[in-house]
Design a protein around this motif. Sequence first.
Motif, PDB file in Angstrom:
ATOM      1  N   ILE A 222      56.441  44.998  41.802  1.00  0.00           N
ATOM      2  CA  ILE A 222      56.535  43.938  40.812  1.00  0.00           C
ATOM      3  C   ILE A 222      57.666  42.986  41.186  1.00  0.00           C
ATOM      4  O   ILE A 222      58.790  43.411  41.446  1.00  0.00           O
ATOM      5  CB  ILE A 222      56.793  44.506  39.405  1.00  0.00           C
ATOM      6  CG1 ILE A 222      55.634  45.413  38.962  1.00  0.00           C
ATOM      7  CG2 ILE A 222      56.987  43.366  38.396  1.00  0.00           C
ATOM      8  CD1 ILE A 222      54.330  44.686  38.740  1.00  0.00           C
TER       9      ILE A 222
ATOM     10  N   ASN B  90      57.596  39.324  37.518  1.00  0.00           N
ATOM     11  CA  ASN B  90      56.630  39.804  36.518  1.00  0.00           C
ATOM     12  C   ASN B  90      55.186  39.814  37.027  1.00  0.00           C
ATOM     13  O   ASN B  90      54.240  39.782  36.230  1.00  0.00           O
ATOM     14  CB  ASN B  90      56.709  38.957  35.245  1.00  0.00           C
ATOM     15  CG  ASN B  90      58.037  39.088  34.547  1.00  0.00           C
ATOM     16  OD1 ASN B  90      58.569  40.188  34.423  1.00  0.00           O
ATOM     17  ND2 ASN B  90      58.592  37.965  34.102  1.00  0.00           N
ATOM     18  N   ALA B  91      55.019  39.870  38.338  1.00  0.00           N
ATOM     19  CA  ALA B  91      53.668  39.894  38.908  1.00  0.00           C
ATOM     20  C   ALA B  91      53.585  40.960  39.999  1.00  0.00           C
ATOM     21  O   ALA B  91      54.571  41.230  40.694  1.00  0.00           O
ATOM     22  CB  ALA B  91      53.301  38.533  39.483  1.00  0.00           C
ATOM     23  N   LEU B  92      52.412  41.565  40.132  1.00  0.00           N
ATOM     24  CA  LEU B  92      52.186  42.549  41.181  1.00  0.00           C
ATOM     25  C   LEU B  92      52.010  41.843  42.516  1.00  0.00           C
ATOM     26  O   LEU B  92      51.202  40.924  42.641  1.00  0.00           O
ATOM     27  CB  LEU B  92      50.937  43.381  40.856  1.00  0.00           C
ATOM     28  CG  LEU B  92      50.559  44.482  41.853  1.00  0.00           C
ATOM     29  CD1 LEU B  92      51.649  45.548  41.925  1.00  0.00           C
ATOM     30  CD2 LEU B  92      49.222  45.118  41.463  1.00  0.00           C
ATOM     31  N   GLN B  93      52.792  42.250  43.512  1.00  0.00           N
ATOM     32  CA  GLN B  93      52.737  41.655  44.834  1.00  0.00           C
ATOM     33  C   GLN B  93      52.746  42.762  45.887  1.00  0.00           C
ATOM     34  O   GLN B  93      52.821  43.936  45.565  1.00  0.00           O
ATOM     35  CB  GLN B  93      53.939  40.720  45.049  1.00  0.00           C
ATOM     36  CG  GLN B  93      54.037  39.596  44.041  1.00  0.00           C
ATOM     37  CD  GLN B  93      55.182  38.649  44.324  1.00  0.00           C
ATOM     38  OE1 GLN B  93      55.573  38.455  45.471  1.00  0.00           O
ATOM     39  NE2 GLN B  93      55.729  38.037  43.273  1.00  0.00           N
TER      40      GLN B  93
ATOM     41  N   LYS C 167      39.411  37.921  42.040  1.00  0.00           N
ATOM     42  CA  LYS C 167      40.307  38.634  41.144  1.00  0.00           C
ATOM     43  C   LYS C 167      41.729  38.189  41.416  1.00  0.00           C
ATOM     44  O   LYS C 167      42.030  37.600  42.463  1.00  0.00           O
ATOM     45  CB  LYS C 167      40.188  40.151  41.348  1.00  0.00           C
ATOM     46  CG  LYS C 167      38.878  40.769  40.863  1.00  0.00           C
ATOM     47  CD  LYS C 167      38.875  42.273  41.077  1.00  0.00           C
ATOM     48  CE  LYS C 167      37.574  42.909  40.585  1.00  0.00           C
ATOM     49  NZ  LYS C 167      37.476  42.932  39.119  1.00  0.00           N
ATOM     50  N   THR C 168      42.621  38.484  40.477  1.00  0.00           N
ATOM     51  CA  THR C 168      44.039  38.223  40.671  1.00  0.00           C
ATOM     52  C   THR C 168      44.790  39.544  40.582  1.00  0.00           C
ATOM     53  O   THR C 168      44.217  40.576  40.199  1.00  0.00           O
ATOM     54  CB  THR C 168      44.584  37.256  39.605  1.00  0.00           C
ATOM     55  OG1 THR C 168      44.558  37.915  38.320  1.00  0.00           O
ATOM     56  CG2 THR C 168      43.743  35.983  39.543  1.00  0.00           C
ATOM     57  N   SER C 169      46.057  39.514  40.918  1.00  0.00           N
ATOM     58  CA  SER C 169      46.853  40.750  40.877  1.00  0.00           C
ATOM     59  C   SER C 169      46.942  41.322  39.467  1.00  0.00           C
ATOM     60  O   SER C 169      47.119  42.531  39.290  1.00  0.00           O
ATOM     61  CB  SER C 169      48.257  40.495  41.429  1.00  0.00           C
ATOM     62  OG  SER C 169      48.947  39.539  40.639  1.00  0.00           O
ATOM     63  N   SER C 170      46.780  40.477  38.452  1.00  0.00           N
ATOM     64  CA  SER C 170      46.841  40.960  37.071  1.00  0.00           C
ATOM     65  C   SER C 170      45.619  41.810  36.708  1.00  0.00           C
ATOM     66  O   SER C 170      45.629  42.527  35.701  1.00  0.00           O
ATOM     67  CB  SER C 170      46.961  39.784  36.098  1.00  0.00           C
ATOM     68  OG  SER C 170      45.832  38.941  36.190  1.00  0.00           O
ATOM     69  N   ASP C 171      44.571  41.744  37.536  1.00  0.00           N
ATOM     70  CA  ASP C 171      43.387  42.575  37.305  1.00  0.00           C
ATOM     71  C   ASP C 171      43.571  44.005  37.812  1.00  0.00           C
ATOM     72  O   ASP C 171      42.747  44.881  37.528  1.00  0.00           O
ATOM     73  CB  ASP C 171      42.163  41.963  38.002  1.00  0.00           C
ATOM     74  CG  ASP C 171      41.766  40.622  37.408  1.00  0.00           C
ATOM     75  OD1 ASP C 171      41.744  40.518  36.172  1.00  0.00           O
ATOM     76  OD2 ASP C 171      41.492  39.677  38.179  1.00  0.00           O
TER      77      ASP C 171
ATOM     78  N   LYS D  74      45.221  47.592  37.881  1.00  0.00           N
ATOM     79  CA  LYS D  74      45.921  48.491  36.966  1.00  0.00           C
ATOM     80  C   LYS D  74      47.034  49.232  37.714  1.00  0.00           C
ATOM     81  O   LYS D  74      46.857  49.636  38.868  1.00  0.00           O
ATOM     82  CB  LYS D  74      44.955  49.513  36.365  1.00  0.00           C
ATOM     83  CG  LYS D  74      43.705  48.909  35.727  1.00  0.00           C
ATOM     84  CD  LYS D  74      44.036  48.025  34.549  1.00  0.00           C
ATOM     85  CE  LYS D  74      42.759  47.493  33.886  1.00  0.00           C
ATOM     86  NZ  LYS D  74      43.057  46.571  32.779  1.00  0.00           N
TER      87      LYS D  74
END
Length: 246
Positions: A41, A44-47, A65-69, A71
Motif C-alpha cells: 500500500i 492509500n492504493a495497492l501497488q 480492472k484497477t488495483s482497488s478491485d 482484495k
Amino acid sequence: MRLIYTIITTIFFVLVNINVHAQSLDQTVFMTELLPPYNYIKDNALQGTHVDILLEALAAVNVHKTSSDIKIYPWARAYKKLISTPNTCTLSTIRSPKREKVFKWAGPIGAHTCSFIKKTKNYNVNTYAEIKRNIVGTIRDSVAEESATRHGYRVDQSSTLEQLVKKIERNRISVIFSNADAVFAMMSKLGINKDDYIVLRTLNVGEIYFACNIHTDDSVIKELQKGIDLIRAQGIIDKIINGKNK
C-alpha cells in the motif's frame, strides 16, 4: 407434461448462463497479501510489480480492472479462500509439486528465491547444522514453510510478513526463511535497520504464477494466460520488474 419440460429446460439454461457469466475472467475475484515490493500500500492504493503485471495482462485481453478491485488478506486467509472459493485467484503464488494439482495456474511471471536471514551479531547461527538446531520462522502455508519442513527444519509460523519480521527483531526467533527482497522492504517500512541483518544463504524455490481455484473454468485460465503471454512478448513484464528494482 410439456409445460413441466419447458420449465425445467428454461431453468437449466438460466443456470448454465449464470455459471458461464460467473466463470468469466471479468468476474474472477483476485486476492493478494501485502508483500512489498510485489504488493504493498502506498498513497492509500495497492501497488507493486505483481499488481502491475496482473492489470497489464488483464488489459491485454480487454478486461479492465484497477488495483482497488483486488482484495487484500493475510496470506494464510487468502490461501484458504483460494482453496474453498470458486472463481478466485491469488497474486502471486509459487508453483510447487505439493500445490500442482490443488490449483490451476497462469504464468510464470518470474522466479522466486527464499533466504535464511539472521541478525549479524548472532554468532550462534552460521551453518546449516546450527540453523537446524534452531526454529526457523516462516509464513504459514507459504512455499518457504513447505520447503523448510520438507528439508527437516522445525518451523515457527507467522500469519504475515510483518509479524515474521517483528519476531526476529524482538529475538523471539533466531532465523527466518523468506524472500529477502520482501523481508528487507518490510524492515524499511517498520523502521528496522537492515544493516543489522545478514543473508546466510539463498535458495531458488520455484517460479511465480497466478494461482486460481481448481474449479475455475479452463477458458478463464486460457484467457489470463493469453494476457500474460502477450505482455511478456511485448517486454512489459521485464520493464515492470526492472523498473521496480531500480
